[in-house]
Write a protein that holds these residues in place. Sequence first.
Motif, PDB file in Angstrom:
ATOM      1  N   THR A  30       0.817  -1.213   0.000  1.00 50.90           N
ATOM      2  CA  THR A  30       0.000   0.000   0.000  1.00 50.90           C
ATOM      3  C   THR A  30       0.850   1.264   0.000  1.00 50.90           C
ATOM      4  O   THR A  30       0.485   2.267  -0.623  1.00 50.90           O
ATOM      5  CB  THR A  30      -0.933  -0.007   1.217  1.00 50.90           C
ATOM      6  N   GLU A 197      -3.524   6.852   2.477  1.00 45.56           N
ATOM      7  CA  GLU A 197      -4.746   6.477   3.184  1.00 45.56           C
ATOM      8  C   GLU A 197      -4.927   4.964   3.120  1.00 45.56           C
ATOM      9  O   GLU A 197      -4.922   4.364   2.046  1.00 45.56           O
ATOM     10  CB  GLU A 197      -5.960   7.166   2.551  1.00 45.56           C
ATOM     11  N   ASP A 199      -7.494   2.068   4.757  1.00 41.34           N
ATOM     12  CA  ASP A 199      -8.698   1.748   5.539  1.00 41.34           C
ATOM     13  C   ASP A 199      -9.218   2.965   6.302  1.00 41.34           C
ATOM     14  O   ASP A 199      -9.629   2.876   7.461  1.00 41.34           O
ATOM     15  CB  ASP A 199      -8.416   0.607   6.517  1.00 41.34           C
ATOM     16  N   GLY A 200      -9.189   4.121   5.642  1.00 37.01           N
ATOM     17  CA  GLY A 200      -9.709   5.332   6.252  1.00 37.01           C
ATOM     18  C   GLY A 200      -8.728   6.075   7.143  1.00 37.01           C
ATOM     19  O   GLY A 200      -9.044   7.147   7.659  1.00 37.01           O
ATOM     20  N   TYR A 201      -7.539   5.521   7.350  1.00 32.11           N
ATOM     21  CA  TYR A 201      -6.520   6.167   8.179  1.00 32.11           C
ATOM     22  C   TYR A 201      -5.420   6.733   7.286  1.00 32.11           C
ATOM     23  O   TYR A 201      -5.086   6.175   6.240  1.00 32.11           O
ATOM     24  CB  TYR A 201      -5.901   5.168   9.162  1.00 32.11           C
ATOM     25  N   HIS A 202      -4.824   7.845   7.729  1.00 34.10           N
ATOM     26  CA  HIS A 202      -3.703   8.440   7.026  1.00 34.10           C
ATOM     27  C   HIS A 202      -2.406   8.037   7.734  1.00 34.10           C
ATOM     28  O   HIS A 202      -2.223   8.328   8.914  1.00 34.10           O
ATOM     29  CB  HIS A 202      -3.831   9.979   6.985  1.00 34.10           C
TER      30      HIS A 202
END
Length: 279
Positions: A30, A197, A199-202
């Motif tokens: 990722t 980003e 799973d919605g986290y930075h």
Amino acid sequence: MLALAAAGPVAMVPVPRAAGTVILAVDVSTSMAADDVAPSRLAAAQRAARAFVEAQPDSVDIGVVAFGRAALITARPDGDHTVALKAIDRLKPEGGTSLGTAIVTALSAITGEQVGFGRDGALPDLGYWPSATIVMFTDGQDRGGAGEGASGQGSGQGGGQGGGQGGDVELAAAAAQKAGVRVHTVGVGTKAGTTVEVDGYHLQTSLEEDTLTMIARTTGGGYHAASDVARLDGIADTIDLRLTVSDEPLPLAGALIGLALALLAGGAARTVFRTGRVI
């Protein structure tokens, strides 16, 4: 050595050429979606990998390994480089990273057998593969662990199984060194880094060079920093593949002409050295 051919005698002349096997191991974790190298780390690595493939002669068999937390062979080594190019184009970012698994799976692609370590960490006996090279494109963020599996089923043209156990990057590098396989590492990203980003986290991600330098040093390869597209574009020129020497026929007349020209050039050089002019 002289031989006779239909067109006349020929001399067998030793000619060095690039030959052997190269496995391109490309990080698809990722973090490779980060855009500190435009348009993204992965896209830039794909562009550099394609340029590398296109620069190689067909005497070099090229394969591709995609790795995240697991790794799989997406193109087996082949002199038909279109197979490798298509595999490179299919890569998409997903998951974590295990550099050790990447190396072990690349060794599996080279040897044609699933590679794994003993329970006590004993290095496998892979034989000796001095004409094989691994080129690893990654940001160096290693999230693997000792004993983490590397098996996986590939898909698409050239797909195949990944290697065996190999999450420990130091053991994997030692296995490559024992087998005579050099690993060149290409660091893709910047030390300042950026955020991605997940799973919605930075999450903050940056280039980690220490492990990549260790891998290259252990295996006799080199670490190549590529913090921008310009450096990545020139990566094919910075990675030296081993040269093999083979005897190739040269028409005797051509060989004699070459020898005569060499002797004339040597005589002219000696004349200039003694008199300062060519006569």
